[in-house]
Scaffold this motif. Structure first.
Motif, PDB file in Angstrom:
ATOM      1  N   THR A  24      60.351  68.602  34.639  1.00  0.00           N
ATOM      2  CA  THR A  24      61.260  68.109  33.606  1.00  0.00           C
ATOM      3  C   THR A  24      62.699  68.577  33.751  1.00  0.00           C
ATOM      4  OG1 THR A  24      60.643  69.969  32.173  1.00  0.00           O
ATOM      5  CG2 THR A  24      59.395  67.913  31.921  1.00  0.00           C
ATOM      6  N   SER A  25      62.953  69.627  34.524  1.00  0.00           N
ATOM      7  CA  SER A  25      64.319  70.137  34.647  1.00  0.00           C
ATOM      8  C   SER A  25      64.467  70.929  35.936  1.00  0.00           C
ATOM      9  CB  SER A  25      64.673  71.018  33.442  1.00  0.00           C
ATOM     10  OG  SER A  25      64.074  72.297  33.576  1.00  0.00           O
ATOM     11  N   THR A  26      65.691  71.396  36.171  1.00  0.00           N
ATOM     12  CA  THR A  26      65.965  72.227  37.350  1.00  0.00           C
ATOM     13  C   THR A  26      66.277  73.661  36.935  1.00  0.00           C
ATOM     14  OG1 THR A  26      68.319  71.601  37.292  1.00  0.00           O
ATOM     15  CG2 THR A  26      66.842  70.260  38.663  1.00  0.00           C
ATOM     16  N   LEU A  27      65.845  74.042  35.733  1.00  0.00           N
ATOM     17  CA  LEU A  27      66.029  75.422  35.297  1.00  0.00           C
ATOM     18  C   LEU A  27      65.290  76.372  36.241  1.00  0.00           C
ATOM     19  CD1 LEU A  27      65.613  75.077  31.435  1.00  0.00           C
ATOM     20  CD2 LEU A  27      67.636  75.976  32.604  1.00  0.00           C
ATOM     21  N   VAL A  28      65.875  77.523  36.472  1.00  0.00           N
ATOM     22  CA  VAL A  28      65.301  78.477  37.411  1.00  0.00           C
ATOM     23  C   VAL A  28      65.023  79.800  36.706  1.00  0.00           C
ATOM     24  CG1 VAL A  28      65.668  79.762  39.551  1.00  0.00           C
ATOM     25  CG2 VAL A  28      66.473  77.413  39.351  1.00  0.00           C
ATOM     26  N   ALA A  29      63.838  80.333  36.909  1.00  0.00           N
ATOM     27  CA  ALA A  29      63.479  81.663  36.413  1.00  0.00           C
ATOM     28  C   ALA A  29      63.637  82.667  37.555  1.00  0.00           C
ATOM     29  CB  ALA A  29      62.040  81.662  35.909  1.00  0.00           C
ATOM     30  N   GLY A  30      63.420  83.927  37.254  1.00  0.00           N
ATOM     31  CA  GLY A  30      63.456  84.941  38.296  1.00  0.00           C
ATOM     32  C   GLY A  30      62.162  84.957  39.092  1.00  0.00           C
ATOM     33  N   LYS A  54      70.994  83.528  38.709  1.00  0.00           N
ATOM     34  CA  LYS A  54      70.462  84.258  37.561  1.00  0.00           C
ATOM     35  C   LYS A  54      69.413  83.414  36.834  1.00  0.00           C
ATOM     36  CE  LYS A  54      74.731  86.841  36.678  1.00  0.00           C
ATOM     37  NZ  LYS A  54      75.787  87.131  35.680  1.00  0.00           N
ATOM     38  N   PRO A  55      68.399  84.044  36.250  1.00  0.00           N
ATOM     39  CA  PRO A  55      67.436  83.296  35.432  1.00  0.00           C
ATOM     40  C   PRO A  55      68.153  82.527  34.318  1.00  0.00           C
ATOM     41  CG  PRO A  55      66.618  85.500  35.863  1.00  0.00           C
ATOM     42  CD  PRO A  55      68.024  85.466  36.377  1.00  0.00           C
ATOM     43  N   GLY A 110      60.787  79.929  46.746  1.00  0.00           N
ATOM     44  CA  GLY A 110      61.318  81.001  45.913  1.00  0.00           C
ATOM     45  C   GLY A 110      62.037  80.534  44.673  1.00  0.00           C
ATOM     46  N   LEU A 111      62.464  79.267  44.600  1.00  0.00           N
ATOM     47  CA  LEU A 111      63.043  78.736  43.364  1.00  0.00           C
ATOM     48  C   LEU A 111      61.899  78.512  42.380  1.00  0.00           C
ATOM     49  CD1 LEU A 111      65.634  76.085  44.651  1.00  0.00           C
ATOM     50  CD2 LEU A 111      66.028  78.478  44.018  1.00  0.00           C
TER      51      LEU A 111
END
Length: 724
Positions: free
Chosen positions: A464-470, A491-492, A372-373
């Motif tokens: 490239t990163s650990t950024l998370v979208a919805g 949060k996104p 889910g991430l």
């Protein structure tokens, strides 16, 4: 210089296609001509091309520049003045003409006029005075001539041999119908994994044996909507053929039904790739230093016969780098550099889970995630000359905003772009500046094309990163419960900084920390999350508020994470398709193959019209003169045998289309002749005239629509070629 030679080569190929297409039409008219002579109908002209005559010949007059018509009429008038019977003059009524525009041709018979069906002549050798059944022969002779020509061309092609792709499975798109299908006899044959695999040889599709990969493509594209295809395949190591039931889906790129497979790839990197295109894909695959034309020969020292073996080596690697060995070949496939090898080391990538998301009615997108991430939409490559390129989009950019969506996933970002078709769209990206800091950049003046694209290949930020979208809000194909990671209060735009207190740099490292925790018997981990900040407040690297979130997985999710392995960064689309020579074993076999292929193409053409009515084939998939010329040029580049094969296909298609019961076409004339044969009189002139008008309007409308799409596709193709 190379660009000039390319243009000259294309112009020559176009000339060959135009002359070939014209020859097909001339053969069609020759069929009408010979049948008319047999039926005793007076033929006034047999013309190659249109417009004024350049050169003409008439028996009794000889060759002339321009038309022989003036001399012919003078001799007839002189004979009448002398009281002689014009029919007894040793002079043929038929003029053979080569006209200014050598595009096709026509036959002119006494009393027969397609533009004016009511025109007639009372002369005993006129078209109308001929009995209906003979006129049927005359009308159908053009179609018969085209079928015979196609059969002859096919026989020549199969006797020489046609280099083609075998009916084998290559790349299989994750989540596609081919990837999720389960063989009916999988259990009895000991096959535990679903889906078709690279290397599977397709034996039949709905009982029909494909001769090459194009047959498989057409069988799928021509399937009924919502139907299930029965596909039998032979797989190495499996004792009997596997039988799959596969339901095609609409391919969003082509608009045709597809099952998600590509042709089998060889081990040679395509020599046709431009250096720029190759560098973009090679860098993304970790193949820097290689060149188009090289051949993969070994993986970790073990000989390689297929690029798909790289994935098998990656599966065994446990994440450790593997070494690929390549040899350099010349244009004839001979070794260069004294057989010296070039070696590259590639880093396996962590596999994530995939969810197939329905972006709209005709488009599905695969989204990577870790329970889910979900990573954020990013840029893999940018098409030169595209709207995205002009606006300044760069490889590696991560999307902060697409339309109204902030920090979108691939599915959400593509959905936003598609929703702005033919409209401007807001784009903001995050990228590294010269100092290495992440900054936000707003792209100005980006307008989405009429095809719903802006000109970039999408990827995501997982590597490239650990950024998370919805988590995607659109329907997930296959359904199921929402993963626990998607339900976390993240949060996104948030960034996961640590897992159980240990720093992580990308989603792959999060996966490894998670697997380690689960292996120790725990059911979850603790995430340290950097929350998103207000847009414009110091840039993408500005300090963010932190919070700690406990994450507990279900037993099913734990099993799914523990099963995740590694995937190869190698893009198998870099490699040339595998090919074989499709030829007959002798002249008798060549004739049989020619007849069979002619019949198959005829049936496929009729089936295309049926699918057009059903909606699985659309008008934009049809080809008019512009599209045929464009396709023909691309095929002519493959060599004269392929051009001959293409012209045979066109000849069959011309025969089929021309014999459809459409007014002003041969099929329409045949309908009127059948009526006349049955009733003893032709249809009323008013009916024939009205039908001619309807036929002209119908064909004109189809021509305009098809040409519009052809020109649009051609402009896109040319603009992409110029921008290279």
């Amino acid at each position: 210089m190379s660009a000039v030679l390319s243009v000259l080569s294309t112009a020559f190929d176009l000339l060959l296609v135009v002359l070939g297409f014209s020859a097909i039409i001339v053969v069609h008219e020759l069929g009408h001509f010979l049948a008319a002579r047999w039926a005793g109908i007076r033929v006034l002209a047999f013309s190659v091309g249109f417009g004024p005559a350049l050169l003409s010949y008439r028996k009794g007059i000889g060759f002339r520049r321009a038309s022989t018509e003036p001399q012919y009429l003078e001799k007839l008038a002189a004979a009448r003045q002398r009281g002689e019977d014009p029919g007894q003059i040793p002079m043929s009524p038929t003029e053979y003409r080569l006209n200014v525009l050598p595009l096709g041709g026509y036959v002119k018979m006494l009393g027969q006029d397609d533009a004016d069906p009511s025109a007639k002549s009372d002369e005993p050798d006129s078209y109308q005075r001929c009995v209906p059944w003979k006129r049927m022969v005359v009308i159908s002779a053009g179609v018969v001539a085209n079928v015979i020509l196609a059969a002859i061309l096919f026989v020549i092609v199969f006797k020489v041999g046609l280099l083609s792709e075998p009916a084998k499975v290559g790349e299989v798109a994750p989540g596609s119908p081919a990837a999720v299908a389960i063989a009916d006899n999988a259990g009895t044959l000991g096959v535990t994994e679903p889906g078709l695999r690279p290397g599977d040889e397709i034996l039949s599709v709905n009982g029909e044996k494909p001769n090459h990969y194009s047959d498989v493509f057409l069988a799928v594209a021509m399937a009924k909507r919502e139907s299930t295809l029965t596909i039998d395949v032979r797989r190495e190591g499996v004792g009997e053929p596997l039988r799959f039931g596969v339901r095609p889906q609409v391919n969003p790129q082509t608009g045709l039904l597809a099952i998600g497979i590509e042709p089998m790839a060889s081990t040679q990197i395509s020599p046709k790739l431009s250096p720029e295109d190759f560098d973009v894909v090679a860098s993304a695959s970790g193949l820097a230093g290689l060149k188009p034309g090289m051949r993969l020969v070994a993986i970790d020292g073990v000989p390689a016969t297929t690029p798909y073996a790289v994935q098998k080596a990656v599966d065994r690697s446990g994440g450790s780098p593997i070494t690929l060995s390549f040899e350099t070949l010349d244009a004839r496939g001979r070794l260069l550099n004294d057989g010296a090898r070039t070696e590259v080391r590639i880093e396996p990538r962590t596999s994530l889970q995939q969810a197939t998301v329905e972006v709209n009615e005709t488009m599905r997108v695969d989204v990577n995630h870790l329970v889910g991430l979900t990573p954020v939409l990013a840029v893999q490559s940018v098409t030169k000359g595209s709207a995205a390129s002009v606006a300044g989009l760069e490889r590696g950019d991560v999307f902060v905003q697409v339309g109204s969506a902030e920090w979108p996933s691939i599915a959400e970002g593509i959905a936003q772009i598609r929703a702005h078709r033919d409209k401007p769209i807001t784009l903001v990206v995050a990228r590294q500046d010269a100092s290495g800091a992440m900054v936000e950049v707003q792209l100005e003046g980006v307008k989405v094309g009429t095809d719903g694209r802006i000109g970039f290949a999408p990827t995501d930020s997982a590597q490239t990163s650990t950024l998370v979208a919805g988590w995607p809000t659109s329907r997930i194909v296959g359904g199921g419960s929402t993963p626990t990671g998607a339900s976390l209060p993240i949060k996104p735009g948030s960034r996961i900084a640590k897992v159980d207190g240990q720093p992580v740099a990308d989603l792959g490292e999060i996966r490894e920390r998670l697997k380690a925790a689960l292996a120790s018997g725990r059911q979850g981990v603790e995430l340290t999350v950097e929350l998103p900040i207000s847009r414009g407040a110091g840039g993408a690297d500005a300090p963010r508020p932190m919070e700690t979130i406990a994450w507990t997985l279900t037993s099913q999710e734990i099993a799914q994470v523990q099963a995740l392995g590694w995937k190869s960064p190698l893009d198998t689309r870099l490699f040339e398709p595998e090919r074989f020579v499709w030829r007959s074993s002798g002249i008798g076999h060549a004739i049989a193959m020619g007849v069979h292929e002619t019949h198959r193409v005829m049936m496929s053409t009729y089936l295309t019209f049926a699918r057009l009515v059903q909606g699985t084939v659309k008008f934009e998939h049809l080809k008019g003169p512009v599209g045929i010329a464009h396709t023909g040029v691309m095929i002519a580049e493959r060599g004269p045998i392929w051009l001959m094969f293409f012209l045979a296909l066109i000849s069959v298609n011309l025969a089929v289309i021309n014999f459809l019961p459409i007014p002003i076409a041969d099929g329409g004339h045949m309908v009127f002749l059948i009526y006349e044969q049955i009733t003893g009189k032709p249809p009323p002139a008013s009916v024939q005239n009205a039908s001619a008008v309807v036929g002209l309007v119908l064909l004109g409308a189809v021509f305009i629509v098809v040409t519009f799409h052809d020109v649009g596709n051609l402009v896109t193709h040319v603009s992409q070629w110029i921008s290279r």
